[in-house]
Structures are given as structure tokens and as C-alpha cells.
Scaffold this motif. Structure first.
Motif, PDB file in Angstrom:
ATOM      1  N   ASP A   1      -2.376  -8.635   3.567  1.00 57.76           N
ATOM      2  CA  ASP A   1      -2.016  -8.960   2.175  1.00 57.76           C
ATOM      3  C   ASP A   1      -0.874  -9.977   2.113  1.00 57.76           C
TER       4      ASP A   1
ATOM      5  N   ARG B   1     -11.357  -2.875  -4.862  1.00 57.35           N
ATOM      6  CA  ARG B   1     -12.084  -1.782  -4.204  1.00 57.35           C
ATOM      7  C   ARG B   1     -13.528  -1.732  -4.708  1.00 57.35           C
TER       8      ARG B   1
ATOM      9  N   ALA C   1     -10.299  -9.339  -1.023  1.00 61.05           N
ATOM     10  CA  ALA C   1      -9.192  -9.823  -1.864  1.00 61.05           C
ATOM     11  C   ALA C   1      -8.531 -11.072  -1.291  1.00 61.05           C
TER      12      ALA C   1
ATOM     13  N   ALA D   1     -11.444  -3.692   0.692  1.00 62.11           N
ATOM     14  CA  ALA D   1     -10.872  -4.383  -0.472  1.00 62.11           C
ATOM     15  C   ALA D   1      -9.914  -5.481  -0.030  1.00 62.11           C
TER      16      ALA D   1
ATOM     17  N   ALA E   1       0.828  -1.214   0.000  1.00 67.48           N
ATOM     18  CA  ALA E   1       0.000   0.000   0.000  1.00 67.48           C
ATOM     19  C   ALA E   1       0.862   1.265   0.000  1.00 67.48           C
ATOM     20  N   ALA E   2       0.488   2.216  -0.840  1.00 66.76           N
ATOM     21  CA  ALA E   2       1.120   3.538  -0.879  1.00 66.76           C
ATOM     22  C   ALA E   2       2.622   3.500  -1.156  1.00 66.76           C
TER      23      ALA E   2
ATOM     24  N   GLY F   1      -0.508  -3.909  -8.974  1.00 61.68           N
ATOM     25  CA  GLY F   1      -1.286  -4.577  -7.935  1.00 61.68           C
ATOM     26  C   GLY F   1      -0.407  -5.287  -6.925  1.00 61.68           C
TER      27      GLY F   1
ATOM     28  N   ILE G   1       0.500  -9.324  -9.745  1.00 61.85           N
ATOM     29  CA  ILE G   1       0.569  -9.276 -11.212  1.00 61.85           C
ATOM     30  C   ILE G   1       1.727 -10.156 -11.705  1.00 61.85           C
TER      31      ILE G   1
HETATM   32  O1  CDP Z   1      -3.461   2.018  -3.493  1.00 62.42           O
HETATM   33  P1  CDP Z   1      -3.252   1.090  -2.348  1.00 62.42           P
HETATM   34  O2  CDP Z   1      -1.923   0.453  -2.378  1.00 62.42           O
HETATM   35  O3  CDP Z   1      -3.619   1.670  -1.025  1.00 62.42           O
HETATM   36  O4  CDP Z   1      -4.296  -0.094  -2.482  1.00 62.42           O
HETATM   37  P2  CDP Z   1      -4.816  -0.798  -3.790  1.00 62.42           P
HETATM   38  O5  CDP Z   1      -3.687  -1.117  -4.711  1.00 62.42           O
HETATM   39  O6  CDP Z   1      -5.958  -0.009  -4.330  1.00 62.42           O
HETATM   40  O7  CDP Z   1      -5.358  -2.215  -3.227  1.00 62.42           O
HETATM   41  C1  CDP Z   1      -6.373  -2.302  -2.258  1.00 62.42           C
HETATM   42  C2  CDP Z   1      -6.373  -3.737  -1.735  1.00 62.42           C
HETATM   43  O8  CDP Z   1      -6.742  -4.637  -2.808  1.00 62.42           O
HETATM   44  C3  CDP Z   1      -5.021  -4.257  -1.257  1.00 62.42           C
HETATM   45  O9  CDP Z   1      -4.786  -4.015   0.107  1.00 62.42           O
HETATM   46  C4  CDP Z   1      -5.067  -5.748  -1.578  1.00 62.42           C
HETATM   47  O10 CDP Z   1      -5.613  -6.488  -0.516  1.00 62.42           O
HETATM   48  C5  CDP Z   1      -6.019  -5.855  -2.733  1.00 62.42           C
HETATM   49  N1  CDP Z   1      -5.334  -6.136  -4.013  1.00 62.42           N
HETATM   50  C6  CDP Z   1      -4.995  -7.455  -4.286  1.00 62.42           C
HETATM   51  O11 CDP Z   1      -5.201  -8.324  -3.464  1.00 62.42           O
HETATM   52  N2  CDP Z   1      -4.447  -7.797  -5.482  1.00 62.42           N
HETATM   53  C7  CDP Z   1      -4.193  -6.865  -6.407  1.00 62.42           C
HETATM   54  N3  CDP Z   1      -3.659  -7.227  -7.577  1.00 62.42           N
HETATM   55  C8  CDP Z   1      -4.495  -5.507  -6.134  1.00 62.42           C
HETATM   56  C9  CDP Z   1      -5.056  -5.167  -4.915  1.00 62.42           C
END
Ligand code: CDP
Length: 206
Positions: A167, A36, A85, A81, A9-10, A112, A115
Motif C-alpha cells: 500500500d 475487497r 487497489a 484487495a 491495516a488494522a 480508507g 481519503i
Molecule cells: O480493514 P483493513 O485495514 O485490513 O483493510 P481495508 O481497509 O478493508 O483495505 C483492504 C485493502 O484495500 C488495503 O490493503 C488497500 O490496498 C486497499 N484500499 C485502498 O487502496 N484504498 C482505500 N481507500 C481503501 C482500501
């Protein structure tokens, strides 16, 4: 060319992925928005994000339209999310959507958590973007404040740590670098420097 950008995240992976997509003339998909969107549908239906049947139902007929909605960016949507997820059936339901996007003409940049490991294991380039939890919390806190939120730095740090833990610990598609990913630590890099470092990696390895 397919570029996979993963990270916690971030970490700056979204901004970086967008810049790379523009630079190479590729389409970009922020896959976090998919989870999300699933979470928000569950919340709007009055169900709990932990309710697997509700989450799977929300995931099944999702498409990529409407992923630019501002409400997807809230902390509540991010938190919910990471709950949906962690469910294998939810991840299965949204996998094809992501793979089809990656196969677009000319290629794509996807960002993500999985990926490089699951969605596009054959990506031409895999980047795993990190930064210290404190730096990531500082960035997210600044972002939230700029958009009018009044959450404290400590709350943001706690939320980021909780989300990373969930995660990383989940059984399916956990957050971890693919064996052939290039690590990019952006703790001391601004957006421009991170972009330049990523381009240097791509030019070197592609
Ligand atoms: O932008 P930020 O990093 O805060 O979060 P995000 O990329 O929008 O992802 C939100 C949540 O979705 C994550 O904490 C993961 O649990 C999940 N996620 C996932 O499991 N697999 C991905 N390919 C992308 C997001």
C-alpha cells in the motif's frame, strides 16, 4: 461536515470512523470494502487478482449495495484487495462512487487509505490513524480467532507487513498522511480512548 479517516491495516480506523459517524449523525463508508468487493468478484470469476482487465471489469459496474457481506472480511479478500487497489484504472473506476457518497446531505465519514489525499482532499477534518505493526497484528489476530480462524500471530503480522508495504510503495494513491492530516497513534489507546481523542481533535479544529 466531511471527515476523512485514513491509516494502515488494522489500525482501528474503521471502528473509529463508525463511532464518529454515529456521534455526529453522518453516513459512513468503509472504502476498503469497495476494493475487497472488486477483488472478490475477480476471484469468483476464476481470474487472478493481478489480471488488470478482469479487475477493471469488476470495478466498472460496482455499486455500494452488498458491501456488508461477511465474506468481504476474510484475509484472502484483504490480500487480493491490495493487489487490485494498486491498479490506477481500478482506482479511477471507483472514485466517483466514493465522491458521490461524500457529498450526501449533511456530510459523511469515509475511511480508507487515500481519503484525505485523493478522494476528499477538501475534507473538513482529516485523521491519520496509526498503531505499531505488532499491536495491529495482535488486534487482527484476536479478531480472526474470535470468528473461528486458526491462523497464527506470526502469519497475521507477516500479512499485515506485506500489505502495508504494498500500500505504501504503490505509485498511485499510496498510503500516506495528507499534509493537513492529524496523526492519531492508537498503540496505547482502546476504542473508547481513541474515539475521545478523535473527538477532541475535531472539536479543536472544526
Ligand atoms: O480493514 P483493513 O485495514 O485490513 O483493510 P481495508 O481497509 O478493508 O483495505 C483492504 C485493502 O484495500 C488495503 O490493503 C488497500 O490496498 C486497499 N484500499 C485502498 O487502496 N484504498 C482505500 N481507500 C481503501 C482500501
Amino acid at each position: 461536515m466531511i471527515i476523512a479517516v485514513d491509516g494502515p491495516a488494522a489500525s482501528g480506523k474503521g471502528t473509529l470512523a463508525l463511532r464518529l459517524a454515529r456521534h455526529y449523525g453522518l453516513s459512513h463508508l468503509d472504502t476498503g470494502l469497495i476494493y475487497r468487493a472488486v477483488a472478490l468478484r475477480v476471484l469468483k470469476a476464476g481470474e487472478r487478482p493481478g489480471d488488470e482487465a478482469a479487475a477493471v471489469k469488476a470495478a466498472r459496474n460496482l455499486d455500494l449495495d452488498g458491501l456488508d457481506s461477511e465474506e468481504l472480511r476474510s484475509s484472502a479478500a484483504g490480500e487480493a484487495a491490495s493487489i487490485v487497489a494498486a491498479m490506477p484504472a481500478v482506482r479511477r473506476a471507483v472514485l466517483r462512487l466514493q465522491r458521490e457518497f461524500a457529498k450526501r446531505d449533511g456530510g459523511a465519514v469515509l475511511d480508507g487509505r487515500d481519503i484525505g489525499t485523493v478522494v476528499c482532499p477538501d475534507a473538513d477534518i482529516k485523521l491519520f490513524v496509526t498503531a505499531s505493526p505488532e499491536e495491529r497484528a495482535r488486534r487482527r489476530h484476536e479478531e480472526l480467532r474470535a470468528s473461528g480462524g486458526d491462523v497464527s500471530y506470526d502469519e497475521v503480522l507477516a500479512e499485515i507487513n506485506a500489505r502495508d508495504e504494498r500500500d505504501r510503495a504503490r505509485a498511485v494513491a499510496p498510503l500516506k498522511p495528507a499534509g493537513d492530516a492529524h496523526l492519531l497513534d492508537t498503540s496505547d489507546l482502546d476504542i473508547e480512548a481513541a474515539f475521545r481523542a478523535a473527538v477532541a481533535i475535531i472539536e479543536r479544529h472544526n
